[in-house]
Design a protein around this motif. Structure first.
Motif, mmCIF file in Angstrom:
data_model
loop_
_atom_site.group_PDB
_atom_site.id
_atom_site.type_symbol
_atom_site.label_atom_id
_atom_site.label_comp_id
_atom_site.label_asym_id
_atom_site.label_seq_id
_atom_site.Cartn_x
_atom_site.Cartn_y
_atom_site.Cartn_z
ATOM 1 N N ASP A 226 -18.956 -99.221 59.407
ATOM 2 C CA ASP A 226 -18.603 -98.713 60.574
ATOM 3 C C ASP A 226 -18.577 -96.639 60.902
ATOM 4 O O ASP A 226 -18.458 -96.374 61.160
ATOM 5 C CB ASP A 226 -17.953 -99.206 61.789
ATOM 6 N N ASP A 227 -18.204 -96.365 59.114
ATOM 7 C CA ASP A 227 -17.870 -94.688 59.332
ATOM 8 C C ASP A 227 -17.851 -94.740 57.890
ATOM 9 O O ASP A 227 -18.018 -93.785 57.622
ATOM 10 C CB ASP A 227 -15.966 -94.691 59.262
ATOM 11 N N PHE A 228 -19.233 -95.096 57.124
ATOM 12 C CA PHE A 228 -19.695 -94.596 55.970
ATOM 13 C C PHE A 228 -19.957 -93.289 55.954
ATOM 14 O O PHE A 228 -21.242 -93.274 57.261
ATOM 15 C CB PHE A 228 -20.382 -95.389 55.006
ATOM 16 N N ALA A 229 -20.426 -92.257 55.422
ATOM 17 C CA ALA A 229 -21.522 -91.453 55.585
ATOM 18 C C ALA A 229 -22.467 -91.519 55.200
ATOM 19 O O ALA A 229 -24.144 -91.685 55.294
ATOM 20 C CB ALA A 229 -20.785 -90.304 55.141
ATOM 21 N N ARG B 142 -25.390 -91.945 57.401
ATOM 22 C CA ARG B 142 -25.238 -91.869 59.048
ATOM 23 C C ARG B 142 -26.481 -90.712 59.477
ATOM 24 O O ARG B 142 -26.304 -89.806 58.605
ATOM 25 C CB ARG B 142 -24.204 -91.847 58.816
ATOM 26 N N ALA C 174 -14.800 -96.630 52.826
ATOM 27 C CA ALA C 174 -15.015 -96.470 54.152
ATOM 28 C C ALA C 174 -15.920 -97.482 54.221
ATOM 29 O O ALA C 174 -16.159 -98.689 53.511
ATOM 30 C CB ALA C 174 -16.514 -95.249 54.319
ATOM 31 N N LYS D 52 -22.719 -108.231 56.805
ATOM 32 C CA LYS D 52 -21.629 -107.906 58.760
ATOM 33 C C LYS D 52 -22.242 -108.718 59.513
ATOM 34 O O LYS D 52 -21.452 -109.109 60.195
ATOM 35 C CB LYS D 52 -22.873 -106.247 59.379
ATOM 36 N N THR E 29 -25.925 -87.136 59.433
ATOM 37 C CA THR E 29 -25.049 -86.478 58.882
ATOM 38 C C THR E 29 -24.928 -86.443 57.656
ATOM 39 O O THR E 29 -24.774 -85.184 56.336
ATOM 40 C CB THR E 29 -23.566 -87.650 58.499
ATOM 41 N N ARG F 93 -23.636 -95.195 52.099
ATOM 42 C CA ARG F 93 -23.395 -96.537 51.387
ATOM 43 C C ARG F 93 -24.310 -96.759 50.099
ATOM 44 O O ARG F 93 -26.006 -96.714 51.119
ATOM 45 C CB ARG F 93 -23.028 -97.172 51.339
#
Length: 200
Positions: free
Chosen positions: A40-43, A119, A37, A21, A122, A45
């Motif tokens: 910015d949008d993974f549940a 996340r 994903a 990043k 989540t 990784r």
């Protein structure tokens, strides 16, 4: 990921490679959910990264992470205002918030680490390092997704689903984290067990 009895084998030569990043290196992505994903949008990784120099970590707001040292002497992490934490290949995985300022100092040359991120709110995760010679029986009661990341060739049996021959850095994903797991090898081996649990 709707079939909780599903087993998937992921081969190291098929992993996706992508830049950090902060642009300071490269990450090898083992698995991510939802599929494809972004950062910015993974549940959750799971990835590996090679770290060749000292420096700050990327910040991931709302993310919890766990690091394990796979290769190299290790590194010292400074997280926020806390004192340095030393991570080495033989140590158990270390969990910390990914949105607190973190920097690393290598102990002696480059390292490769295993990075698990979820996340907050989540999904939760737990990472356990299993070192064994010959056989390793893993029991994990309850629900959740289990990922096994292998550091050397092993054979894995998950319940009565069959046997899976795994190579170094290969991974196995079981949608049913409660299945008993038997891992067999011809010598000293290390397997990282990742259990992911979604919030209701």
């Amino acid at each position: 990921m709707n079939d909780r009895s599903a087993i998937r084998v992921l081969r190291a030569n098929n992993y996706r490679r992508m830049p950090w990043k902060n642009g300071g290196g490269e990450t090898v992505e083992i698995a991510v959910f939802p599929a494809n994903a972004g950062l910015d949008d993974f549940a959750w990784r799971v990835s590996m990264a090679s770290v060749a120099s000292d420096g700050p970590f990327s910040s991931f707001p709302g993310i919890d992470r766990t690091l394990s040292i796979l290769q190299g002497a290790g590194m010292m992490l400074t997280i926020g205002n806390e004192g340095p934490v030393t991570l080495t290949p033989g140590a158990q995985p270390f969990a910390f918030p990914a949105d607190v300022a973190t920097s690393a100092v290598l102990i002696k040359g480059p390292i490769t680490d295993l990075n698990v991120m979820t996340r907050r709110g989540t999904c939760d995760h737990r990472v356990t390092r299993h070192e064994f010679d010959g056989k390793c029986q893993i029991e994990t009661p309850g629900r959740g997704v289990r990922i096994l990341v292998c550091q050397s060739p092993v054979t894995i049996a998950c319940g009565d689903t069959g046997h899976y021959d795994m190579g170094a850095d290969d991974a196995l994903i079981s949608e049913d984290g409660s299945l008993p797991v038997l891992i067999e090898s011809s010598g000293l081996s290390v397997v990282y067990e990742i259990v992911l649990t979604y919030h209701d």
